[in-house]
Scaffold this motif. Structure first.
Motif, PDB file in Angstrom:
ATOM      1  N   THR A 321       0.839  -1.203   0.000  1.00  0.00           N
ATOM      2  CA  THR A 321       0.000   0.000   0.000  1.00  0.00           C
ATOM      3  C   THR A 321       0.874   1.253   0.000  1.00  0.00           C
ATOM      4  O   THR A 321       1.734   1.406   0.862  1.00  0.00           O
ATOM      5  N   LEU A 322       0.662   2.120  -0.969  1.00  0.00           N
ATOM      6  CA  LEU A 322       1.386   3.398  -0.981  1.00  0.00           C
ATOM      7  C   LEU A 322       0.859   4.281   0.139  1.00  0.00           C
ATOM      8  O   LEU A 322      -0.347   4.476   0.276  1.00  0.00           O
ATOM      9  N   THR A 323       1.775   4.824   0.926  1.00  0.00           N
ATOM     10  CA  THR A 323       1.392   5.825   1.930  1.00  0.00           C
ATOM     11  C   THR A 323       1.535   7.204   1.280  1.00  0.00           C
ATOM     12  O   THR A 323       1.820   7.322   0.085  1.00  0.00           O
ATOM     13  N   THR A 324       1.380   8.236   2.092  1.00  0.00           N
ATOM     14  CA  THR A 324       1.537   9.604   1.562  1.00  0.00           C
ATOM     15  C   THR A 324       2.987  10.075   1.658  1.00  0.00           C
ATOM     16  O   THR A 324       3.280  11.229   1.343  1.00  0.00           O
ATOM     17  N   LEU A 325       3.894   9.197   2.100  1.00  0.00           N
ATOM     18  CA  LEU A 325       5.303   9.571   2.294  1.00  0.00           C
ATOM     19  C   LEU A 325       6.181   8.901   1.239  1.00  0.00           C
ATOM     20  O   LEU A 325       6.475   7.705   1.334  1.00  0.00           O
ATOM     21  N   PRO A 326       6.637   9.638   0.221  1.00  0.00           N
ATOM     22  CA  PRO A 326       7.393   9.014  -0.871  1.00  0.00           C
ATOM     23  C   PRO A 326       8.723   8.409  -0.441  1.00  0.00           C
ATOM     24  O   PRO A 326       9.208   7.468  -1.070  1.00  0.00           O
ATOM     25  N   ASP A 327       9.314   8.948   0.651  1.00  0.00           N
ATOM     26  CA  ASP A 327      10.609   8.391   1.050  1.00  0.00           C
ATOM     27  C   ASP A 327      10.475   7.090   1.842  1.00  0.00           C
ATOM     28  O   ASP A 327      11.444   6.579   2.372  1.00  0.00           O
ATOM     29  N   ASP A 328       9.259   6.525   1.889  1.00  0.00           N
ATOM     30  CA  ASP A 328       9.069   5.170   2.439  1.00  0.00           C
ATOM     31  C   ASP A 328       9.548   4.096   1.465  1.00  0.00           C
ATOM     32  O   ASP A 328       9.724   2.945   1.853  1.00  0.00           O
ATOM     33  N   PRO A 371       0.241  18.156  -0.497  1.00  0.00           N
ATOM     34  CA  PRO A 371       1.016  18.183  -1.741  1.00  0.00           C
ATOM     35  C   PRO A 371       0.660  17.006  -2.661  1.00  0.00           C
ATOM     36  O   PRO A 371      -0.172  16.158  -2.321  1.00  0.00           O
ATOM     37  N   ARG A 372       1.293  16.981  -3.810  1.00  0.00           N
ATOM     38  CA  ARG A 372       0.906  16.012  -4.851  1.00  0.00           C
ATOM     39  C   ARG A 372       1.006  14.554  -4.385  1.00  0.00           C
ATOM     40  O   ARG A 372       0.109  13.756  -4.638  1.00  0.00           O
ATOM     41  N   TYR A 373       2.124  14.201  -3.726  1.00  0.00           N
ATOM     42  CA  TYR A 373       2.256  12.818  -3.258  1.00  0.00           C
ATOM     43  C   TYR A 373       1.109  12.451  -2.314  1.00  0.00           C
ATOM     44  O   TYR A 373       0.568  11.348  -2.376  1.00  0.00           O
ATOM     45  N   THR A 374       0.754  13.376  -1.416  1.00  0.00           N
ATOM     46  CA  THR A 374      -0.304  13.108  -0.443  1.00  0.00           C
ATOM     47  C   THR A 374      -1.654  12.987  -1.131  1.00  0.00           C
ATOM     48  O   THR A 374      -2.468  12.114  -0.790  1.00  0.00           O
ATOM     49  N   GLN A 375      -1.910  13.845  -2.109  1.00  0.00           N
ATOM     50  CA  GLN A 375      -3.162  13.756  -2.874  1.00  0.00           C
ATOM     51  C   GLN A 375      -3.335  12.354  -3.460  1.00  0.00           C
ATOM     52  O   GLN A 375      -4.415  11.756  -3.376  1.00  0.00           O
ATOM     53  N   ILE A 376      -2.269  11.843  -4.036  1.00  0.00           N
ATOM     54  CA  ILE A 376      -2.341  10.530  -4.692  1.00  0.00           C
ATOM     55  C   ILE A 376      -2.422   9.413  -3.660  1.00  0.00           C
ATOM     56  O   ILE A 376      -3.221   8.471  -3.797  1.00  0.00           O
ATOM     57  N   GLY A 377      -1.607   9.511  -2.606  1.00  0.00           N
ATOM     58  CA  GLY A 377      -1.616   8.488  -1.568  1.00  0.00           C
ATOM     59  C   GLY A 377      -2.961   8.351  -0.867  1.00  0.00           C
ATOM     60  O   GLY A 377      -3.308   7.283  -0.382  1.00  0.00           O
ATOM     61  N   ASN A 378      -3.740   9.433  -0.824  1.00  0.00           N
ATOM     62  CA  ASN A 378      -5.059   9.411  -0.183  1.00  0.00           C
ATOM     63  C   ASN A 378      -6.180   9.017  -1.130  1.00  0.00           C
ATOM     64  O   ASN A 378      -7.324   8.849  -0.694  1.00  0.00           O
TER      65      ASN A 378
END
Length: 396
Positions: A321-328, A371-378
């Protein structure tokens, strides 16, 4: 005639995009974040004209409680005209991936959701939330009632037939093991029908898209590697962005919508500027770790890493599962984090869907910036929400 729906807690538009692709027409969307709404507005209002937005509601980001208190009579006047209310309140307070917090103020939005349903009285509801929504919060040695049961009972009290279950989106063509709680409530027929239909319709849907339920990470993003070449980022000074190679899979052709994109810059495909020692560390992790599992204690100690989750990804299977944190996560074959566009691919957003706002944020700004990563992760993956939309139409 198009079926009509309202999208609550719409985020950047993943659910609405899938519903559009399955033949639904939006009435309006409610989203508190100005960042996420900017993305939805750009793609689904300005470009696609997907919503028949009412005159009484300004086309902007809104807080659901403000809409309920200021437009009670307008919402009541919609009764009998709304086929579906879709969407679920923010999940952070329930999420097993973060710090579960019963006192998270966002959990109270469940009551706002129920109040909205009381006012509008749609024929069907489609509700999505994290798996943790079905697990009660601990109180001493006991667990309290799960929020899923609370919502279930409230909706039954409003005269709906209700059914809910955990759904794994990887079984529906999304290259990600993403499990979410889906609840459907209906005033016409049985809610269980939805879950029967999404399984029954799946083979024909895959055939129509020329994909399968065995999508791997490389199937999703191998045409976006940095090795294909870089150009100056069109939206970020002093950053590089990646260009497309030829498509290598049917999933990539689907996401590219058959367009000739080779050697063009992909939207939001900006590479992080990693320091040399970070690149070396990532390379060592890729060569000395088990893919799709968080790195070992020994590796953490070797690099004195305090971060809880660092997962080198596997090219031959779907992602966790992708989280909202890209550096995971570390890219499966390049020593770097994923780009926003790669995130979007894994969440099944087509490449024509353009993301707006900042790329990342940090510290206290996380509380109010999306931000963009969070938009997608949610987001709800559009490939699943399209299948959901087809099943919901069949129920009507």
């Amino acid at each position: 005639m198009n079926m009509r729906y309202i999208d609550l807690f719409s985020g950047c538009g993943g659910l609405s995009l899938g519903l559009q692709q399955s033949g639904w027409k939006g009435m309006f969307a409610i989203e508190k974040s100005s960042d996420a709404f900017l993305t939805l507005e750009h793609n689904l209002i300005n470009i696609n004209n997907h919503f028949n937005w009412p005159d009484w509601l300004q086309k902007k980001n809104h807080d659901i409680d403000a809409v309920i208190s200021q437009h009670t009579s307008e919402l009541k006047s919609l009764r009998g005209t709304v086929d579906l209310v879709a969407g679920g309140p923010p999940c952070q307070g329930f999420s097993m991936a973060g710090r579960r917090n019963e006192k998270d103020g966002r959990n109270k939005l469940i009551d706002s959701y129920i109040e909205f349903i009381k006012l509008v009285q749609p024929k069907i509801l489609f509700f999505e939330n994290v798996k943790g929504f079905t697990v009660g919060f601990k109180r001493g040695n006991k667990r309290g009632e799960a929020y899923s049961q609370y919502v279930w009972k409230k909706l039954e009290g409003l005269g709906y037939d209700v059914h809910g279950k955990i759904v794994n989106f990887s079984e529906f063509g999304v290259p990600q093991r993403r499990q979410r709680f889906i609840l459907v409530a209906t005033k016409i027929g049985q809610a269980q029908t939805f879950f029967d239909l999404i399984v029954k319709n799946r083979a024909d849907f895959f055939k129509s898209k020329n994909i399968t339920d065995k999508m791997s990470l490389s199937d999703a993003i191998s045409d976006l590697t940095k090795s294909h070449g870089v150009k100056d980022s069109p939206d970020s000074k002093n950053f590089q962005a990646g260009v497309y190679s030829k498509p290598n899979s049917n999933y990539q052709r689907l996401m590219r919508q058959g367009k000739p994109l080779t050697n063009k810059i992909a939207d939001s495909h900006r590479f992080a500027r990693h320091r040399a020692e970070t690149i070396q560390r990532f390379q060592y992790i890729l060569e000395n770790s088990v893919a799709n599992l968080t790195i070992s204690k020994a590796l953490r100690e070797k690099y004195n890493l305090k971060k809880h989750t660092i997962v080198p990804l596997c090219q031959n299977s779907c992602t966790p599962t992708l989280t909202t944190l890209p550096d995971d996560y570390i890219h499966y074959c390049e020593p770097r984090i994923l780009t926003v566009r790669e995130y979007a691919r894994i969440q099944s957003f087509p490449d024509s869907y353009e993301f707006k706002g900042k790329y990342t944020t940090g510290g206290n700004r996380r509380k109010f910036e999306v931000p963009r990563y969070t938009q997608i992760g949610n987001a709800i993956p559009p490939l699943f929400s399209e299948q959901a939309g087809l099943a919901l139409k069949d129920m009507l």
